[in-house]
Design a protein around this motif. Structure first.
Motif, PDB file in Angstrom:
ATOM      1  N   SER A 181      55.534  63.463  18.534  1.00 25.59           N
ATOM      2  CA  SER A 181      54.785  62.450  19.287  1.00 25.59           C
ATOM      3  C   SER A 181      53.406  63.017  19.573  1.00 25.59           C
ATOM      4  O   SER A 181      53.250  64.212  19.831  1.00 25.59           O
ATOM      5  CB  SER A 181      55.496  62.036  20.578  1.00 25.59           C
ATOM      6  OG  SER A 181      55.430  63.061  21.532  1.00 25.59           O
ATOM      7  N   THR A 210      49.900  61.842  21.780  1.00 26.72           N
ATOM      8  CA  THR A 210      49.359  60.901  22.756  1.00 26.72           C
ATOM      9  C   THR A 210      47.850  61.099  22.851  1.00 26.72           C
ATOM     10  O   THR A 210      47.379  62.223  23.006  1.00 26.72           O
ATOM     11  CB  THR A 210      50.010  61.119  24.136  1.00 26.72           C
ATOM     12  OG1 THR A 210      51.433  61.045  23.993  1.00 26.72           O
ATOM     13  CG2 THR A 210      49.543  60.081  25.130  1.00 26.72           C
ATOM     14  N   TRP A 212      50.526  51.146  22.174  1.00 31.00           N
ATOM     15  CA  TRP A 212      49.227  51.179  22.848  1.00 31.00           C
ATOM     16  C   TRP A 212      49.374  50.527  24.217  1.00 31.00           C
ATOM     17  O   TRP A 212      49.951  49.441  24.335  1.00 31.00           O
ATOM     18  CB  TRP A 212      48.182  50.395  22.059  1.00 31.00           C
ATOM     19  CG  TRP A 212      47.812  50.950  20.720  1.00 31.00           C
ATOM     20  CD1 TRP A 212      48.186  52.140  20.177  1.00 31.00           C
ATOM     21  CD2 TRP A 212      46.985  50.311  19.749  1.00 31.00           C
ATOM     22  NE1 TRP A 212      47.633  52.277  18.923  1.00 31.00           N
ATOM     23  CE2 TRP A 212      46.892  51.173  18.642  1.00 31.00           C
ATOM     24  CE3 TRP A 212      46.305  49.097  19.715  1.00 31.00           C
ATOM     25  CZ2 TRP A 212      46.156  50.860  17.511  1.00 31.00           C
ATOM     26  CZ3 TRP A 212      45.568  48.778  18.592  1.00 31.00           C
ATOM     27  CH2 TRP A 212      45.487  49.656  17.499  1.00 31.00           C
ATOM     28  N   GLU A 272      47.300  55.657  23.376  1.00 29.12           N
ATOM     29  CA  GLU A 272      48.041  55.490  22.123  1.00 29.12           C
ATOM     30  C   GLU A 272      49.094  56.580  22.039  1.00 29.12           C
ATOM     31  O   GLU A 272      48.778  57.763  22.161  1.00 29.12           O
ATOM     32  CB  GLU A 272      47.086  55.609  20.940  1.00 29.12           C
ATOM     33  CG  GLU A 272      47.778  55.596  19.586  1.00 29.12           C
ATOM     34  CD  GLU A 272      46.802  55.806  18.452  1.00 29.12           C
ATOM     35  OE1 GLU A 272      46.259  54.812  17.947  1.00 29.12           O
ATOM     36  OE2 GLU A 272      46.565  56.988  18.087  1.00 29.12           O
ATOM     37  N   VAL A 273      50.346  56.177  21.823  1.00 31.74           N
ATOM     38  CA  VAL A 273      51.423  57.132  21.584  1.00 31.74           C
ATOM     39  C   VAL A 273      51.917  56.915  20.162  1.00 31.74           C
ATOM     40  O   VAL A 273      52.413  55.832  19.829  1.00 31.74           O
ATOM     41  CB  VAL A 273      52.584  56.975  22.589  1.00 31.74           C
ATOM     42  CG1 VAL A 273      53.697  57.982  22.280  1.00 31.74           C
ATOM     43  CG2 VAL A 273      52.088  57.131  24.023  1.00 31.74           C
ATOM     44  N   GLN A 274      51.737  57.932  19.321  1.00 35.40           N
ATOM     45  CA  GLN A 274      52.212  57.904  17.942  1.00 35.40           C
ATOM     46  C   GLN A 274      53.574  58.602  17.903  1.00 35.40           C
ATOM     47  O   GLN A 274      53.743  59.656  18.530  1.00 35.40           O
ATOM     48  CB  GLN A 274      51.267  58.647  17.007  1.00 35.40           C
ATOM     49  CG  GLN A 274      49.857  58.129  17.008  1.00 35.40           C
ATOM     50  CD  GLN A 274      48.920  58.987  16.166  1.00 35.40           C
ATOM     51  OE1 GLN A 274      49.337  59.952  15.533  1.00 35.40           O
ATOM     52  NE2 GLN A 274      47.649  58.639  16.172  1.00 35.40           N
ATOM     53  N   LEU A 308      52.512  63.409  11.613  1.00 37.69           N
ATOM     54  CA  LEU A 308      51.473  62.714  12.376  1.00 37.69           C
ATOM     55  C   LEU A 308      50.136  63.309  11.959  1.00 37.69           C
ATOM     56  O   LEU A 308      49.670  64.282  12.538  1.00 37.69           O
ATOM     57  CB  LEU A 308      51.692  62.866  13.880  1.00 37.69           C
ATOM     58  CG  LEU A 308      52.950  62.228  14.433  1.00 37.69           C
ATOM     59  CD1 LEU A 308      53.036  62.436  15.938  1.00 37.69           C
ATOM     60  CD2 LEU A 308      53.011  60.744  14.096  1.00 37.69           C
ATOM     61  N   ARG A 334      54.482  56.543  10.835  1.00 40.69           N
ATOM     62  CA  ARG A 334      54.518  56.529  12.295  1.00 40.69           C
ATOM     63  C   ARG A 334      54.469  55.108  12.853  1.00 40.69           C
ATOM     64  O   ARG A 334      53.887  54.216  12.269  1.00 40.69           O
ATOM     65  CB  ARG A 334      53.369  57.337  12.884  1.00 40.69           C
ATOM     66  CG  ARG A 334      51.998  56.706  12.692  1.00 40.69           C
ATOM     67  CD  ARG A 334      50.938  57.582  13.351  1.00 40.69           C
ATOM     68  NE  ARG A 334      49.615  57.020  13.324  1.00 40.69           N
ATOM     69  CZ  ARG A 334      48.592  57.543  12.645  1.00 40.69           C
ATOM     70  NH1 ARG A 334      48.758  58.629  11.916  1.00 40.69           N
ATOM     71  NH2 ARG A 334      47.406  56.982  12.704  1.00 40.69           N
ATOM     72  N   SER A 335      55.095  54.968  14.010  1.00 41.46           N
ATOM     73  CA  SER A 335      54.924  53.773  14.830  1.00 41.46           C
ATOM     74  C   SER A 335      53.958  54.153  15.942  1.00 41.46           C
ATOM     75  O   SER A 335      53.695  55.336  16.179  1.00 41.46           O
ATOM     76  CB  SER A 335      56.262  53.304  15.408  1.00 41.46           C
ATOM     77  OG  SER A 335      56.809  54.305  16.243  1.00 41.46           O
ATOM     78  N   GLU A 336      53.412  53.152  16.616  1.00 41.76           N
ATOM     79  CA  GLU A 336      52.490  53.405  17.717  1.00 41.76           C
ATOM     80  C   GLU A 336      52.778  52.438  18.858  1.00 41.76           C
ATOM     81  O   GLU A 336      53.198  51.305  18.628  1.00 41.76           O
ATOM     82  CB  GLU A 336      51.034  53.236  17.268  1.00 41.76           C
ATOM     83  CG  GLU A 336      50.606  54.239  16.226  1.00 41.76           C
ATOM     84  CD  GLU A 336      49.163  54.080  15.768  1.00 41.76           C
ATOM     85  OE1 GLU A 336      48.680  55.007  15.108  1.00 41.76           O
ATOM     86  OE2 GLU A 336      48.527  53.047  16.061  1.00 41.76           O
ATOM     87  N   HIS A 342      50.275  52.324   8.894  1.00 39.70           N
ATOM     88  CA  HIS A 342      50.711  53.711   8.746  1.00 39.70           C
ATOM     89  C   HIS A 342      52.099  53.715   8.115  1.00 39.70           C
ATOM     90  O   HIS A 342      52.930  52.873   8.445  1.00 39.70           O
ATOM     91  CB  HIS A 342      50.742  54.420  10.101  1.00 39.70           C
ATOM     92  CG  HIS A 342      49.478  54.260  10.875  1.00 39.70           C
ATOM     93  ND1 HIS A 342      48.302  54.872  10.504  1.00 39.70           N
ATOM     94  CD2 HIS A 342      49.183  53.532  11.978  1.00 39.70           C
ATOM     95  CE1 HIS A 342      47.347  54.533  11.357  1.00 39.70           C
ATOM     96  NE2 HIS A 342      47.856  53.717  12.261  1.00 39.70           N
ATOM     97  N   ASN A 344      53.226  47.072  20.829  1.00 34.36           N
ATOM     98  CA  ASN A 344      54.132  47.860  19.993  1.00 34.36           C
ATOM     99  C   ASN A 344      53.809  47.626  18.529  1.00 34.36           C
ATOM    100  O   ASN A 344      53.770  46.472  18.090  1.00 34.36           O
ATOM    101  CB  ASN A 344      55.590  47.477  20.270  1.00 34.36           C
ATOM    102  CG  ASN A 344      56.046  47.974  21.623  1.00 34.36           C
ATOM    103  OD1 ASN A 344      56.130  49.175  21.848  1.00 34.36           O
ATOM    104  ND2 ASN A 344      56.313  47.048  22.526  1.00 34.36           N
TER     105      ASN A 344
END
Length: 117
Positions: A29, A31, A54, A98-100, A105, A50-52, A47, A79
């Protein structure tokens, strides 16, 4: 061993890395806090690894997910699943977290597309 930048200025604003973690199962993860200057946008992109998530913390903008536009403001959460097209444009100065989540990553995990605002 190379490390990613912790702060960067871009054509649209700035970002700062807040946290970068690898979990026991190999998932990572990352951030960031991202600031978009009013009138600027992040490219329409997807991408593969990865999901993100926000979270808007200041300002207002227009979020796009798979071609659907949505006005966003402080407190809104967006999401973005792996492989989905997304972008955001600031109508005022806009800051979001933003959290990936995924692996790897890396900044190179990006495919950009044309989008008409």
């Amino acid at each position: 061993l190379t490390t990613r930048p912790m702060y960067e200025e871009r054509r649209w604003g700035t970002y700062r890395v807040l946290d970068n973690v690898e979990y026991e199962d190999g998932t990572r993860s990352l951030t960031k806090t991202i600031h978009l200057n009013a009138g600027k946008n992040i490219s329409y992109q997807l991408h593969h690894h990865r999901s993100e998530v926000w979270t808007c913390v200041e300002g207002e903008g227009i979020f796009v997910l798979d071609g659907e536009r949505k006005d966003v403001k402080r407190g809104d959460v967006m999401n973005i699943p792996v492989g989905h097209l997304h972008a955001i444009k600031a109508t005022t100065d806009l800051t979001f977290i933003e959290v990936q989540i995924g692996n790897p990553l890396v900044e190179e995990d990006i495919e950009r597309f044309e989008f008409e605002w």
